[in-house]
Structure formats: structure tokens, C-alpha cells
Design an enzyme around this catalytic site. Structure first.
Site, PDB file in Angstrom:
ATOM      1  N   GLY A 348      51.493  41.342  35.177  1.00  0.00           N
ATOM      2  CA  GLY A 348      52.246  41.213  36.401  1.00  0.00           C
ATOM      3  C   GLY A 348      52.993  39.749  36.381  1.00  0.00           C
ATOM      4  O   GLY A 348      52.622  38.975  35.690  1.00  0.00           O
ATOM      5  N   GLY A 353      53.850  32.587  38.074  1.00  0.00           N
ATOM      6  CA  GLY A 353      54.122  32.709  36.641  1.00  0.00           C
ATOM      7  C   GLY A 353      53.509  34.213  36.148  1.00  0.00           C
ATOM      8  O   GLY A 353      53.760  34.997  37.042  1.00  0.00           O
ATOM      9  N   VAL A 355      51.022  36.964  34.577  1.00  0.00           N
ATOM     10  CA  VAL A 355      49.455  37.136  34.502  1.00  0.00           C
ATOM     11  C   VAL A 355      49.269  38.124  33.326  1.00  0.00           C
ATOM     12  O   VAL A 355      49.876  39.246  33.145  1.00  0.00           O
ATOM     13  CB  VAL A 355      49.233  37.762  35.687  1.00  0.00           C
ATOM     14  N   ASP A 467      47.883  31.522  50.610  1.00  0.00           N
ATOM     15  CA  ASP A 467      48.807  32.483  50.493  1.00  0.00           C
ATOM     16  C   ASP A 467      48.153  33.941  50.452  1.00  0.00           C
ATOM     17  O   ASP A 467      48.121  34.683  49.297  1.00  0.00           O
ATOM     18  CB  ASP A 467      49.285  32.244  48.929  1.00  0.00           C
TER      19      ASP A 467
HETATM   20  N1  LIG Z   1      42.528  38.692  38.554  1.00  0.00           N
HETATM   21  C1  LIG Z   1      43.616  39.658  38.280  1.00  0.00           C
HETATM   22  N2  LIG Z   1      43.198  40.870  37.661  1.00  0.00           N
HETATM   23  C2  LIG Z   1      44.124  41.903  37.370  1.00  0.00           C
HETATM   24  N3  LIG Z   1      45.598  41.652  37.787  1.00  0.00           N
HETATM   25  C3  LIG Z   1      45.808  40.627  38.265  1.00  0.00           C
HETATM   26  C4  LIG Z   1      44.903  39.321  38.589  1.00  0.00           C
HETATM   27  N4  LIG Z   1      45.578  38.713  39.171  1.00  0.00           N
HETATM   28  C5  LIG Z   1      47.025  38.896  39.214  1.00  0.00           C
HETATM   29  N5  LIG Z   1      47.236  40.103  38.780  1.00  0.00           N
HETATM   30  C6  LIG Z   1      48.393  40.860  38.780  1.00  0.00           C
HETATM   31  O1  LIG Z   1      49.572  40.172  38.463  1.00  0.00           O
HETATM   32  C7  LIG Z   1      50.463  40.153  39.473  1.00  0.00           C
HETATM   33  C8  LIG Z   1      51.046  38.954  39.558  1.00  0.00           C
HETATM   34  O2  LIG Z   1      50.273  37.969  40.256  1.00  0.00           O
HETATM   35  P1  LIG Z   1      50.746  36.417  40.647  1.00  0.00           P
HETATM   36  O3  LIG Z   1      51.254  35.654  39.602  1.00  0.00           O
HETATM   37  O4  LIG Z   1      49.402  35.929  41.454  1.00  0.00           O
HETATM   38  O5  LIG Z   1      51.820  36.822  41.592  1.00  0.00           O
HETATM   39  P2  LIG Z   1      51.933  37.110  43.189  1.00  0.00           P
HETATM   40  O6  LIG Z   1      50.363  37.094  43.591  1.00  0.00           O
HETATM   41  O7  LIG Z   1      52.913  36.356  43.788  1.00  0.00           O
HETATM   42  O8  LIG Z   1      52.317  38.803  43.145  1.00  0.00           O
HETATM   43  C9  LIG Z   1      49.731  40.516  40.786  1.00  0.00           C
HETATM   44  O9  LIG Z   1      50.628  41.243  41.501  1.00  0.00           O
HETATM   45  C10 LIG Z   1      48.627  41.694  40.208  1.00  0.00           C
HETATM   46  O10 LIG Z   1      49.244  42.730  40.005  1.00  0.00           O
END
Ligand SMILES: Nc1ncnc2c1ncn2[C@@H]1O[C@H](COP(=O)(O)OP(=O)(O)O)[C@@H](O)[C@H]1O
Ligand SMILES: *[C@@H]1O[C@H](CO)[C@@H](O)[C@H](O)[C@H]1NC(C)=O
Ligand SMILES: *[C@@H]1O[C@H](CO)[C@@H](O)[C@H](O)[C@H]1NC(C)=O
Ligand SMILES: *[C@@H]1O[C@H](CO)[C@@H](O)[C@H](O)[C@H]1NC(C)=O
Ligand SMILES: *[C@@H]1O[C@H](CO)[C@@H](O)[C@H](O)[C@H]1NC(C)=O
Ligand SMILES: *[C@@H]1O[C@H](CO)[C@@H](O)[C@H](O)[C@H]1NC(C)=O
Ligand SMILES: [Mg+2]
Length: 663
Positions: A348, A353, A355, A467
Site C-alpha cells: 500500500g 510513504g 508500505v 491519525d
Molecule cells: N502493518 C501492516 N501490515 C499490513 N499492511 C499494512 C501495514 N501497515 C500499512 N499497511 C497497508 O499499507 C497501506 C498504506 O499505509 P500507510 O502508508 O499508513 O497509509 P495510510 O494509513 O495513509 O493509508 C495501508 O492502507 C495498509 O493497507
């Protein structure tokens, strides 16, 4: 004398011939046992080659026929006709670089010890010396001596200044064209020196060894040698090697007085030494450049790989970080865990940034790696300190922060991987995920509520999430809701001027006072939590656009429906009416309470837990202006007085009882 005289002499190993007055001749095809008088650098090799220059510089060398040659007619006293044939070869050690040369000479004495070693052909001691005839084979241009170039043949008479000279070459018999020859390129050549008594003509002719004697001589000078040469003369060769950059070889030599010099048997000539063993060098000439190139390429490649490796895994580490050692991940490990941050491992991308999913090589543990660009190091220490202290938080409804890593312009956070992804994907049915049923939603909501209670009240200090939203709620394997990204917003909050604090958080979840002051508090978290509750219950985003492009605020819509006593219409239609009405009503009501524009009017997390558990009843909400545009209020960048009267909720929450009946 017999023509076979000399070869037989050679056979017997004796080479002493005395020229008496009259006709005489000799021929050497090679100089083994020739008995030549040698001095200086001249020597005869095992193979019979006369090597005039032994590789040492600033030495001269001479090879002289051992006995005097009587060129004058005993009765008339005139120098008689004579002729000499010489097979020679000059090998430039550095081709193209010339120095000095060699000469054939006729001199009054064998003692040339006074001659200069470096110039004047090793024969003269000054510019003019009497009684000399020198045929120079010159590979050096000495402007002092008026040399025409660095590759010429000259006739010198008792002087270092040529009587006549011309560039090395020969006139082809067939065409009459002049063909250039390069003296020092290792080519075997033949030189003829002839003197005609009657015409007092000196002819000098040059040609490559396998070309016969050209008809037209290279040099033809008229000079009465009777005025020059002494009674007794010596004939021989001389060489000087100032820069030792050439080897002068004589392979064969014949001489005749009053007759043509006997021709030299080319097949009997000694072999030239191989310069650095030729066949091998040919092979080397091919292999060496390739090998060198390969070596250079491999060295460059190795350096490139090392530099790239260094750069690839380069991190930023500061002194203050040492105490966080255990929480520090090496970039290399993270790089490997995510297979080099491959896009197939991208799970994602959010506001902060990218992930990536990864698997730690050693522990096989699944991790989520969040790569955020962060230019300034300002506030980094505080942030890392906080992140690490947050990493100590343990709650089953929090996404565990495992550690961090820093690179130039980049901060990387490592979390537990949540296999079921984020809640928003289910609520808004992205990526074809099935929607969650009511029981699952309610379970997630309660889980998030307990984690927020833990952050706000149960831990040693108050942690503000900053957030809260559906995409920061992640689902573990058992579909428990877990709150992630806590405190992260703070990174972008640090060090900024309070006057110009930019918004941190996500549009639609921002409490009005947060928009106004930029200051986060547990109450601003409560506001976002309220929005989250509406989002989950209604299956709608906080702000969406209608078909005319107008923004529709979820909270307005819920309040409107509440006013119209049609709150049931707001519950997610994808549930198809299959939900617990009391629970849905509770969630919507708590949501609205938390969305109160006044922070102090919002419940705290402990209150919310008690509402959920039914330990205390919900307060009665009254409002006079339920159609009030709450979102518009937020956008006002502050409250104005007319809005201050808000909210006085008109109907009590009990009026929502219609929910229980409605579907
Ligand atoms: N610990 C995690 N395990 C699995 N997927 C995650 C995790 N953290 C984030 N993601 C995935 O990555 C995406 C992007 O996360 P993030 O960068 O925090 O953006 P936001 O929270 O603004 O959507 C999330 O929507 C989620 O689907
Ligand atoms: C020397 O010269 C005389 C006359 O000039 C001549 O007759 C005689 O044959 C010559 N001698 C030799 C050996 O050539
Ligand atoms: C070459 O000859 C000179 C003069 O005779 C001598 O001094 C020198 O040692 C010789 N060099 C070699 C390599 O034989
Ligand atoms: C050669 O000449 C020099 C000087 O003219 C003299 O000193 C030397 O002894 C001579 N060498 C021989 C071998 O005659
Ligand atoms: C021969 O040498 C001269 C002088 O170096 C040069 O001008 C000329 O072009 C050469 N001719 C050939 C055919 O190489
Ligand atoms: C010398 O060269 C000239 C032409 O330049 C020629 O006529 C003459 O025959 C030559 N002499 C000898 C002995 O070859
Ligand atoms: Mg997130």
C-alpha cells in the site's frame, strides 16, 4: 685468388688474409671465426652475427678487417677501383625513435680509441679528420651536421659533413621510381660501395636484401680518393649507440680490389636474434590486450559493485541512536526481507510513504516496512525517541512497532505484518474484498476503542494517536482490529513554527480546533474516532462528492437523517439490514457525541468504553440546529459567534428509538 678461398678458410677456422698489391677479395657470410678486430661494444654472436651495439649506451664499437688493405697501385700510386658489399640490419628498440647509426669506413689506422663514442660515427674525434672515407648509415638527424633527415645514407670524406647524402631508398629498375626504405625497422638490407679509379667516382647503392642490386645508385659522387686515402688502409664498420635504442647488425660482407666484390651467399647468412621470442609475442600480442581489458573490466565491475553495495545499504546513524540499538534494523536486512523493495511486495501507499511486505531472513517473521521520505534531521531525535518508547507499548489491539532504520532523507519503520490488511479496504470494498458483517465491525470497533483507551489513559503517559481512520485500522489473522501508525503524524509536526503549523492528520477526520490551532490532544483523537465510528457503521467516507461535484459531509448526512428520524437509512446498505439495531444505534450515537464541535463536550475514551459496556447511559444530546453544517464549521477556520450557540440538540437521543423499529 680463388673464389673459394674464404669459405674454405671459414671451414678451417682460420681467417687471416693479407692483401697484397694487386687484385684481392674476401667474402664473409657470417663472421664466425672471421678474426675481425673488435673493440668497444662490437662482438660476434654464437651464430656468427656481427653485433655492433651491445645494448649499452654511450659506447662505440668497431669491427675491422684484421690486416691492412693496400688500395694504391704500387707503381702509379693511385687508389685503385674497389667495391664492397654489406648485408646489414638495424633494429630499432623503440620503432620510430632514432638515434645515431652505423658506418662503413676506410681509415689509416685500426686505433680509433680517440674517436668520440656518441657522435661522428665513432670514427672521428673532431669535425674534420684526414684520410677518411665514411659511408654513413644514419638514423639520426643531427642539424649540426646538416643531416637531411633521420633516415639517410651519406658519403663523408675526411669530415663529418656529408659530401653527398640522400634519404634511404632505391630506384626501382623497372619503373625508375624511387622507393623509400626505413633503415631501423629490422629489415635486412644490402649496401654496395664502389669506387672507379678512372672516373674517380664513388657509387653507393642500397636495396632490400632480396632485391638485387639496382642499376641506378642512390649516391654517385666524383672525388679522387688518391688525395685522401693513405698508403695503408684499414676497412671496417663502426657504430655508436648514444641512446642504446637500436641494434646494428652486420650479417655479411665482401670486398674486392680491382674487381666487383664477390656476391654474398644469402642462404648462409646468420639468423637475427629473435626480439623477445616472436611466436610467443604474437600470441601475447593477442592475449595480453584481451587479458588486460578483462582485468580492467573486472576491477571496474568489482569497484562498481562495491560502491553500489555501499550506496545501496548506506544508512544514517548518529551518536544518540546508540541507546536505541536493539530497535535499529540494518537497511541490508530490510532490503533482503522485501526482496529489494520489489513492487510485488508493495502492500500500500499512503500519505507518508510506501508500505512493503517482507519476511525477515533469520526469524522468518513477517513484517510491514514503511518507507517514508524525510529530509530534515530536525526533530528526528525526539521523534525516534518517541517512536522507540511507543515501541514499548504492548496491546493486543495495537500494531506492534518493531523498530526503525534511517537513511539519507529517509526514515523506515518496521511493524508486525497484518495479513488481512486495512479496514478501509473492506468497508469501501476495494480490491474486491468482501464487506464485513455487523458482528465483525462491532468487534473491530470495540477493539480499537480499547487500544485507544490504552493509549490515552492506561499507559504511563498520554499517547495521542493523531491519525485515527479506517486505513490505519489493520486486521490481523483473527480479524481483530488493530490500531497502527500511532504517533507518526508527530514526525511531521516537530520543529515547525506553531504559527504556521500545517495540518497533520487526514482530511475529514480533523477536529475543528485542530484545524484552527494545529494542536493535537486526546479530544482531537476522540473527534477522529467519532468519524471512524460513522465511517464503519455507514460504510461511507467522511467526505465524498455527489454527482454534481459538491462535497457531502457524512456527519451532516447522519444528523439530517437523525432529525428526520430515519437514522436507519444511514447504516451501510451492504449489510442488507442484517445488523443489531441497538448496537448500530449505539455506535452512531457515540460517533455523533465524539464529533461534537466543542472539544470539552466530547466524551473521553473511558466514557466511551462505559457507553459501550452499558455501564452508564448515553447523555442526552440536544440540538436546535441539527441541520447545521458541521463540516462547514470546521472549514471556517474557527468558530464565529453565531455558531457558538450550537449545539443545543433538540431531540434527545431517546428519539432515536425509531431506529430499533426501522430497517
Ligand atoms: N502493518 C501492516 N501490515 C499490513 N499492511 C499494512 C501495514 N501497515 C500499512 N499497511 C497497508 O499499507 C497501506 C498504506 O499505509 P500507510 O502508508 O499508513 O497509509 P495510510 O494509513 O495513509 O493509508 C495501508 O492502507 C495498509 O493497507
Ligand atoms: C699499376 O698501374 C700501372 C700503370 O698505371 C699498370 O700498368 C699496372 O698494371 C698497375 N698495377 C696493378 C697491380 O694494377
Ligand atoms: C657493451 O660494451 C661496452 C664496451 O665494451 C662494455 O663496457 C659493456 O659492459 C658491454 N655491455 C654488455 C651488456 O655486454
Ligand atoms: C691508440 O692511440 C692512443 C692515442 O693516440 C694511444 O694512447 C694508444 O696507446 C693507442 N692504442 C694502441 C693499441 O695502439
Ligand atoms: C619517402 O620519404 C619522403 C621523406 O620522408 C616523403 O616525403 C615521401 O612521401 C616518402 N614516399 C613514400 C612513397 O613513402
Ligand atoms: C656509378 O653510377 C653511374 C650512374 O650514376 C653509372 O653510370 C656507373 O656505371 C656506376 N658505376 C659503377 C661502378 O657501377
Ligand atoms: Mg497508515
Amino acid at each position: 685468388m680463388a673464389k673459394m678461398f674464404l669459405p674454405s678458410l671459414l671451414l678451417f677456422g682460420l681467417a687471416i688474409t693479407t692483401f697484397s698489391a694487386g687484385d684481392d677479395q674476401f667474402v664473409f657470410s657470417g663472421f664466425k671465426n672471421s678474426g675481425l678486430t673488435l673493440d668497444g661494444s662490437a662482438f660476434i654472436t654464437q651464430g656468427g652475427l656481427l653485433d655492433m651495439s651491445n645494448g649499452t649506451n654511450n659506447v662505440k664499437g668497431h669491427a675491422i678487417y684484421p690486416t691492412p688493405v693496400l688500395l694504391r697501385n704500387s707503381s702509379s700510386g693511385k687508389v685503385q677501383s674497389f667495391s664492397a658489399t654489406i648485408v646489414f640490419c638495424i633494429v630499432g628498440v623503440y620503432p620510430g625513435v632514432n638515434a645515431n647509426g652505423m658506418a662503413f669506413f676506410i681509415a689509416p689506422s685500426k686505433n680509433l680509441s680517440e674517436a668520440l663514442p656518441t657522435q661522428y660515427f665513432g670514427i672521428l674525434k673532431q669535425e674534420h679528420n684526414n684520410n677518411l672515407l665514411v659511408v654513413e648509415i644514419d638514423t639520426f638527424q643531427n642539424p649540426e651536421l646538416q643531416d637531411i633527415n633521420d633516415n639517410h645514407i651519406g658519403i663523408d670524406i675526411s669530415s663529418v659533413f656529408p659530401f653527398q647524402s640522400y634519404m634511404a631508398g632505391f630506384y626501382e629498375d623497372s619503373s625508375g621510381d624511387f622507393k623509400n626504405l626505413t633503415l631501423n625497422n629490422g629489415m635486412k638490407m644490402q649496401l654496395w660501395v664502389e669506387y672507379e679509379q678512372e672516373l674517380t667516382r664513388i657509387n653507393v647503392t642500397l636495396a632490400p636484401l632480396h632485391v638485387g642490386k639496382p642499376l641506378k645508385p642512390l649516391l654517385s659522387a666524383t672525388y679522387d680518393l688518391s688525395k685522401v686515402l693513405t698508403e695503408t688502409t684499414y676497412i671496417g664498420f663502426s657504430s655508436t649507440a648514444e641512446l642504446m635504442n637500436a641494434r646494428h647488425y652486420v650479417l655479411g660482407w665482401s670486398f674486392g680490389v680491382n674487381m666487383q666484390a664477390p656476391s654474398i651467399d644469402i642462404s648462409k647468412l646468420p639468423k637475427l636474434p629473435r626480439v623477445g621470442s616472436k611466436p610467443q609475442s604474437k600470441l601475447l600480442a593477442i592475449i595480453l590486450p584481451i587479458a588486460t581489458a578483462a582485468l580492467i573490466i573486472s576491477i571496474v565491475t568489482v569497484i562498481f559493485l562495491m560502491v553500489r553495495r555501499r550506496q545501496r545499504y548506506q544508512e544514517v546513524r548518529e551518536d544518540w541512536e546508540s541507546e536505541f540499538g536493539p530497535h535499529r534494523f540494518s537497511f541490508k536486512d530490510l532490503f533482503r526481507a522485501t526482496e529489494g523493495f520489489k513492487s510485488k511486495n508493495l502492500v500500500g501507499a499512503g500519505g507518508f510513504g510506501m508500505v512493503y511486505k517482507g519476511v525477515l531472513k533469520l526469524s522468518k517473521k513477517e513484517i510491514a516496512v514503511k518507507r517514508m521520505s524525510h529530509e530534515s534531521t530536525q526533530g528526528m531525535k525526539e521523534f525516534v525517541t518517541e517512536i522507540v518508547s511507543i515501541g514499548k507499548l504492548r496491546h493486543r489491539n495495537l500494531v506492534q512497532l518493531l523498530g526503525y532504520c534511517r537513511r539519507k532523507g529517509e526514515l523506515i519503520l518496521v511493524y508486525d505484518y497484518m495479513s488481512n490488511g486495512s479496514l478501509d479496504k473492506y468497508i469501501h470494498r476495494e480490491e474486491g474484498k468482501p464487506t464485513l458483517n455487523w458482528a465483525q465491525r462491532f468487534h473491530v470497533i470495540k477493539g480499537i476503542a480499547t487500544s485507544l483507551l490504552y493509549l490515552h489513559e492506561k499507559w504511563e503517559k498520554v499517547v495521542i494517536h493523531r491519525d485515527i481512520k479506517a486505513s490505519n485500522v489493520l486486521l490481523d489473522t483473527e480479524m481483530n482490529g488493530r490500531l497502527g501508525d500511532f504517533g507518526l503524524a508527530r514526525l511531521y509536526d516537530h520543529g515547525t513554527d506553531p504559527q504556521s503549523t500545517h495540518m497533520v492528520g487526514t482530511m475529514g477526520y480533523l477536529a475543528p480546533e485542530l484545524v484552527r490551532t494545529g494542536k493535537a490532544s486526546p479530544q482531537t483523537d476522540m473527534y477522529a474516532f467519532g468519524m471512524f465510528l460513522l465511517e464503519v457503521a455507514c460504510g461511507q467516507k467522511p467526505i465524498k462528492q455527489n454527482s454534481e461535484g459538491k462535497q457531502i459531509f457524512l456527519v451532516d448526512w447522519v444528523i439530517e437523517n437523525w432529525n428526520n428520524r430515519s437514522l436507519s437509512k444511514t447504516v451501510d446498505i451492504w449489510l442488507r439490514g442484517d445488523y443489531n439495531t441497538d448496537e448500530a444505534c449505539l455506535v452512531l450515537k457515540i460517533g455523533l457525541l465524539c464529533l461534537h464541535p466543542f472539544p470539552c463536550s466530547r466524551p473521553c475514551m473511558r466514557d466511551v468504553m462505559q457507553y459501550f459496556n452499558g455501564e452508564i447511559p448515553l447523555p442526552e444530546l440536544r440540538t436546535t440546529q441539527l441541520s447545521m453544517d458541521m463540516q462547514g464549521l470546521m472549514q471556517d477556520n474557527g468558530f464565529n459567534t453565531s455558531v457558538m450557540s450550537y449545539p443545543q440538540l433538540m431531540p434527545s437521543f431517546s428519539a432515536m428509538s425509531d431506529l430499533s423499529g426501522g430497517r
